[in-house]
Write an enzyme that holds these catalytic residues in place. Sequence first.
Site, short mmCIF file in Angstrom:
data_model
loop_
_atom_site.label_atom_id
_atom_site.label_comp_id
_atom_site.label_asym_id
_atom_site.label_seq_id
_atom_site.Cartn_x
_atom_site.Cartn_y
_atom_site.Cartn_z
N LYS A 1 -11.51 -3.31 -9.49
CA LYS A 1 -12.57 -3.07 -8.53
C LYS A 1 -12.05 -3.22 -7.10
O LYS A 1 -12.64 -2.74 -6.15
CB LYS A 1 -13.71 -4.10 -8.71
CG LYS A 1 -14.29 -4.14 -10.10
CD LYS A 1 -15.22 -5.38 -10.21
CE LYS A 1 -15.61 -5.60 -11.66
NZ LYS A 1 -16.19 -6.93 -11.84
N GLY A 2 -10.94 -3.92 -6.97
CA GLY A 2 -10.47 -4.34 -5.65
C GLY A 2 -10.23 -3.22 -4.66
O GLY A 2 -10.46 -3.38 -3.46
N ASP B 1 -5.18 -1.65 -3.97
CA ASP B 1 -5.33 -2.69 -2.96
C ASP B 1 -4.02 -3.43 -2.70
O ASP B 1 -3.62 -3.62 -1.56
CB ASP B 1 -6.44 -3.68 -3.35
CG ASP B 1 -6.35 -4.16 -4.79
OD1 ASP B 1 -5.30 -3.90 -5.43
OD2 ASP B 1 -7.30 -4.78 -5.27
N ASP C 1 1.99 -6.17 -6.56
CA ASP C 1 2.62 -7.48 -6.69
C ASP C 1 3.87 -7.32 -7.57
O ASP C 1 4.93 -6.97 -7.06
CB ASP C 1 1.57 -8.42 -7.31
CG ASP C 1 2.01 -9.86 -7.34
OD1 ASP C 1 3.01 -10.19 -6.69
OD2 ASP C 1 1.36 -10.67 -8.02
N ASP D 1 -10.32 -10.30 -4.88
CA ASP D 1 -11.14 -11.42 -5.34
C ASP D 1 -10.31 -12.57 -5.88
O ASP D 1 -9.12 -12.45 -6.14
CB ASP D 1 -12.06 -10.95 -6.47
CG ASP D 1 -11.31 -10.75 -7.78
OD1 ASP D 1 -10.24 -10.10 -7.75
OD2 ASP D 1 -11.76 -11.26 -8.81
N ARG E 1 -14.68 -10.91 -2.36
CA ARG E 1 -14.38 -9.49 -2.12
C ARG E 1 -14.99 -9.01 -0.81
O ARG E 1 -14.48 -8.12 -0.16
CB ARG E 1 -14.95 -8.62 -3.26
CG ARG E 1 -14.25 -8.80 -4.59
CD ARG E 1 -14.70 -7.68 -5.55
NE ARG E 1 -14.39 -7.97 -6.94
CZ ARG E 1 -13.22 -7.75 -7.52
NH1 ARG E 1 -12.23 -7.23 -6.83
NH2 ARG E 1 -13.03 -8.02 -8.79
P1 5GP Z 1 0.78 -6.18 -10.31
O1 5GP Z 1 0.62 -5.45 -11.61
O2 5GP Z 1 1.46 -5.36 -9.25
O3 5GP Z 1 1.45 -7.51 -10.51
O4 5GP Z 1 -0.65 -6.60 -9.83
C1 5GP Z 1 -1.53 -5.78 -9.23
C2 5GP Z 1 -2.93 -6.37 -9.32
O5 5GP Z 1 -2.89 -7.79 -9.34
C3 5GP Z 1 -3.75 -6.00 -8.12
O6 5GP Z 1 -4.44 -4.81 -8.32
C4 5GP Z 1 -4.67 -7.19 -8.00
O7 5GP Z 1 -5.79 -7.00 -8.85
C5 5GP Z 1 -3.88 -8.35 -8.55
N1 5GP Z 1 -3.25 -9.13 -7.47
C6 5GP Z 1 -1.93 -9.24 -7.17
N2 5GP Z 1 -1.73 -10.04 -6.12
C7 5GP Z 1 -2.95 -10.46 -5.73
C8 5GP Z 1 -3.41 -11.31 -4.66
O8 5GP Z 1 -2.67 -11.85 -3.82
N3 5GP Z 1 -4.75 -11.48 -4.58
C9 5GP Z 1 -5.64 -10.92 -5.45
N4 5GP Z 1 -6.92 -11.16 -5.26
N5 5GP Z 1 -5.25 -10.12 -6.45
C10 5GP Z 1 -3.91 -9.89 -6.59
#
Ligand code: 5GP
Length: 169
Positions: free
Chosen positions: A35-36, A92, A95, A151, A157
């Site tokens: 949703k972010g 959004d 990571d 979130d 959010r």
């Molecule tokens: P990845 O697969 O790249 O590790 O993660 C991506 C998802 O992890 C993002 O869409 C988000 O939902 C969540 N995420 C990663 N880092 C953060 C952060 O610092 N804050 C929040 N709220 N969500 C994060």
Amino acid sequence: MLIGAGEIRARVAEMGRQITADYAEGPLRLIAILKGACFFLCDLARAIDRDVSIDFMGISSYGRDTSSSGEVRVTKDLDHEIAGLDVLIVEDIVDTGITLDYLHRILEQRGPRSLRIAALLDKPSRRRKPVRLAYTGFQIPDQFVVGYGLDYGERYRNLADICVLGGQP
Ligand code: 5GP
């Protein structure tokens, strides 16, 4: 506070101008990850001067945890096909890159004309899968952030600014 609402607004407007310049006249499908990314999608879509349409994809994320489980699951698929279209994934935050690596691979198989990624935030220090970002809003350090769609356990959010979650070492 890490990034204020005014700074976000200015950067998103810039990204919209860049995307407008990069794509020829014609349809552009924006796909936001629920949703972010919805908040970013709404602002970015209005900053792009092209024939834009939108669709949504649901991908499982951290839940209440703040570190990646490494597992990705589609919880909602697109409503429309993307074959032959210029497609821009709107995310959004990147990571580990696991989510976008997975999503990019499954969408590529559906035959879009082009497939690129626009991410508002990039945490490059935690990358485990290489992801090519065509458009990045801000690079940020390895901190858990909330606000502007992001979130923690479904809270925060609606904050206008992007903030670091309190209580971290
Ligand atoms: P990845 O697969 O790249 O590790 O993660 C991506 C998802 O992890 C993002 O869409 C988000 O939902 C969540 N995420 C990663 N880092 C953060 C952060 O610092 N804050 C929040 N709220 N969500 C994060």
